[in-house]
Design a protein around this motif. Structure first.
Motif, PDB file in Angstrom:
ATOM      1  N   CYS A  87      75.891  18.270  59.152  1.00  0.00           N
ATOM      2  CA  CYS A  87      75.358  17.169  58.354  1.00  0.00           C
ATOM      3  C   CYS A  87      75.620  15.880  59.115  1.00  0.00           C
ATOM      4  N   LEU A  88      74.564  15.093  59.366  1.00  0.00           N
ATOM      5  CA  LEU A  88      74.743  13.880  60.166  1.00  0.00           C
ATOM      6  C   LEU A  88      75.538  12.840  59.396  1.00  0.00           C
ATOM      7  N   ASP A  89      76.429  12.134  60.133  1.00  0.00           N
ATOM      8  CA  ASP A  89      77.169  11.033  59.528  1.00  0.00           C
ATOM      9  C   ASP A  89      76.246   9.847  59.262  1.00  0.00           C
ATOM     10  N   GLU A  90      75.373   9.615  60.247  1.00  0.00           N
ATOM     11  CA  GLU A  90      74.381   8.559  60.090  1.00  0.00           C
ATOM     12  C   GLU A  90      73.021   9.183  60.281  1.00  0.00           C
ATOM     13  N   PRO A  91      72.022   9.002  59.491  1.00  0.00           N
ATOM     14  CA  PRO A  91      71.994   8.220  58.255  1.00  0.00           C
ATOM     15  C   PRO A  91      72.921   8.833  57.204  1.00  0.00           C
TER      16      PRO A  91
ATOM     17  N   TRP B  29      71.150  14.547  55.848  1.00  0.00           N
ATOM     18  CA  TRP B  29      70.303  14.617  57.030  1.00  0.00           C
ATOM     19  C   TRP B  29      70.873  15.628  58.023  1.00  0.00           C
TER      20      TRP B  29
END
Lengths: 268, 298
Positions: free
Chosen positions: B200-204, B225
């Motif tokens: 799971c991406l930290d950003e976004p 994301w």
């Protein structure tokens, strides 16, 4: 405050011999690895613990008799030479680091933050060296860094305590430290919320006590420009110990500077 | 003498026919050879789509030239053929409106480059990988390995979603939690799960949206994301992790609820028991009890 069995820190990246029928057991921070030399093959078993749980200062390396019972991977190689070279490398993607608390750099001020990034371990055997595997010491979370969800690149995410005094740094053998100097030449205070460290362009240096360092990176924020100038120093960081070059950058620099620039200002 | 003359004419005719055949065969060989050489030479520079176009262009172009030469050899005048073709075209034009539309749509589709060979597109209900963008249709391979042909005309007219255009993709999870839960705590638990998941991406940053007060539960949307290639792994991984985290924190995901009232919330639901004969079971039960008592006393 000393841990009960604190191992003697040392440079663990020197090659050593592992004869047939013996295994190399290596612990570096959260990573524990066993590499066994079987008949015409090498067996590798890797375990990674949570960083918070592990004893960050433990680096143990010993060669013992016997092979690991269950190997994760086996590499067939019928070379006679029994030498094993473990070496650290820097991450293969840039790392986006966020301070744990918001840090404001006031106008006209300059600060040197010591940012640490986990290293990758490279396992090579035999003479001439044959690469078995290169893997990270701990699994890092993915993140996206770019102006929008359409353009940008995939990076790793990290948190930092944003320490700016060398004495405050804890000794963590599995992390490489990058001194990052940020100069705020504009008149306004600047929030440091997200710092993208161009790790593939840095070189890795090691000291005799097992600590890992990279070159200094300088970020200069100018007055009117939205962008900041980034420069990767070519000289070694001043850390009062002798440093040897362990690995060059994965990607050669060149147009590295400007593309990394607007990272700091993306804080909000 | 007449015999030899006819014989000569026939022989001449046979020769020309033979020459024409040879020209066509030669044309086929040369065209296919040149097409293959062109494809090999341009492979590095062109996308698969353009490469196919170039290859077919070279093949049919050369073949056309050789066939025209063969026809000329046989004595047909190109002008006459073109004239006949003109009349035929008008007739065919009316009949083949759809084909023409498909042809032109195909050219526009290629020109627009909204998707290319190898992209994954969704048209209506069909999702698949684009195998080729041909003159009249686009060929897809669905994920259960079926071959789908979609006319270009319908692609130009309708909505086409290219799933593989952008590098990252958002997963929207619709959850419901029981009314008794603390929304702030649910948010904390979900954010912790997203933080712990490396895919799971930290950003976004993950998005927590309270969508509304539902019939049976508080409805929440939690969006995370991931890199497009990791989308399926994230979807399976994070839903399992959320379930585990909810169980550990004691957060309830409720079943659909129905509350039944008889008109007043406070009054209990009146119930009358009947036995099998249809008589009043309560009365019967009372008699039984009395009889039972008297029996006991005796």
């Amino acid at each position: 405050m000393a841990a009960p069995r604190k191992s003697q820190p040392s440079a663990w990246w020197t090659p050593r011999d592992v004869d047939e029928g013996r295994s190399l057991c290596f612990t570096l921070g959260p990573l524990s690895m066993v590499l066994g030399h079987g008949q015409d093959e090498w067996m590798l078993k890797v375990e990674s613990a949570e960083e918070a749980d592990s004893d960050a200062n433990s680096t143990r390396l010993n060669v013992r008799k016997g092979l690991p019972e269950e190997a994760d991977e086996r590499f067939v190689h019928s070379g006679e030479a029994a030498c094993v070279a473990l070496s650290p490398r820097l991450a293969d993607r840039p790392i986006v680091i966020r301070p744990r608390q918001p840090v404001f750099l006031l106008g006209g001020q300059q600060v040197t933050l010591y940012l640490s990034t986990p290293v990758w371990l490279r396992v090579e055997v035999s003479e001439p060296p044959v690469l078995l595997k290169e893997f990270p010491v701990m699994r890092m979370s993915d993140t996206w860094f770019g102006p929008s969800t359409r353009d940008g690149e995939l990076c790793y995410a990290g948190r930092t305590h944003a320490r700016h005094h060398l004495a405050e740094l804890p000794e963590r053998a599995h992390r490489a430290i990058t001194p990052m100097t940020i100069r705020n030449d504009s008149g306004k205070p600047v929030p440091l919320e997200k710092i993208s460290l161009p790790v593939p362009m840095l070189s890795l240096y090691g000291a005799a006590d097992g600590s890992l360092w990279t070159q200094r990176v300088t970020l200069t924020l100018e007055d009117q420009a939205e962008q900041a100038r980034v420069r990767i120093d070519s000289d070694l960081p001043e850390v009062q110990r002798k440093l040897d070059l362990l690995a060059g950058p994965r990607i050669e620099g060149g147009r590295s500077g400007m593309t990394r620039a607007w990272n700091l200002l993306l804080g909000n | 003498m007449l015999d030899t003359l006819t014989g000569l004419i026939e022989f001449e005719g046979l020769l020309t026919f033979g020459r024409a055949i040879i020209l066509v065969v030669l044309g086929l060989l040369l065209a296919s050879l040149s097409a293959r050489l062109t494809a090999r030479a341009l492979r590095a520079r062109l996308t698969p789509q353009l490469l196919q176009l170039a290859r077919r262009g070279v093949f049919y172009g050369l073949l056309g030239v050789f066939i025209a030469a063969a026809l000329a050899e046989l004595g047909f005048s190109i002008g006459v053929i073109m004239g006949a073709a003109g009349v035929l075209t008008v007739a065919l034009g009316f009949a083949s409106q759809t084909t023409a539309s498909n042809l032109i749509s195909g050219l526009f589709l290629i020109g627009e480059r909204s998707f290319e060979i190898g992209d994954i597109i969704r048209v209506g209900d069909t999702t698949g990988e684009v195998l080729s963008i041909d003159a009249l249709s686009v060929k897809l391979r669905t994920f259960d390995n079926l071959f789908v042909r979609i006319p270009n005309e319908s692609l130009i007219k309708s909505e086409v979603t290219t799933l593989s255009r952008f590098p990252i993709r958002r997963l929207d999870l619709q959850l419901g939690v029981a009314y008794k839960e603390d929304i702030a705590q649910v948010r904390e638990v979900l954010m912790a799960v997203a933080d712990a998941n490396p895919l799971c991406l930290d950003e976004p940053a993950p998005l927590f949206i309270f969508t509304g007060f539902g019939d049976s539960a508080l409805e929440i949307q939690f969006s995370v994301w991931a890199k497009r290639e990791n989308f399926l792994a994230l979807r399976n991984g994070i839903t399992a992790e959320i379930k585990v985290a909810f169980d550990t924190a004691g957060i309830e995901i409720p079943f659909p609820h129905r509350s039944i009232y008889t008109g007043e919330v406070s009054k209990p639901f009146p119930i009358r028991l009947v036995n099998e004969d249809g008589g009043n079971a309560a009365a019967h039960h009372g008699e039984q009890a009395a009889t039972g008592n008297s029996q006991k006393e005796e």
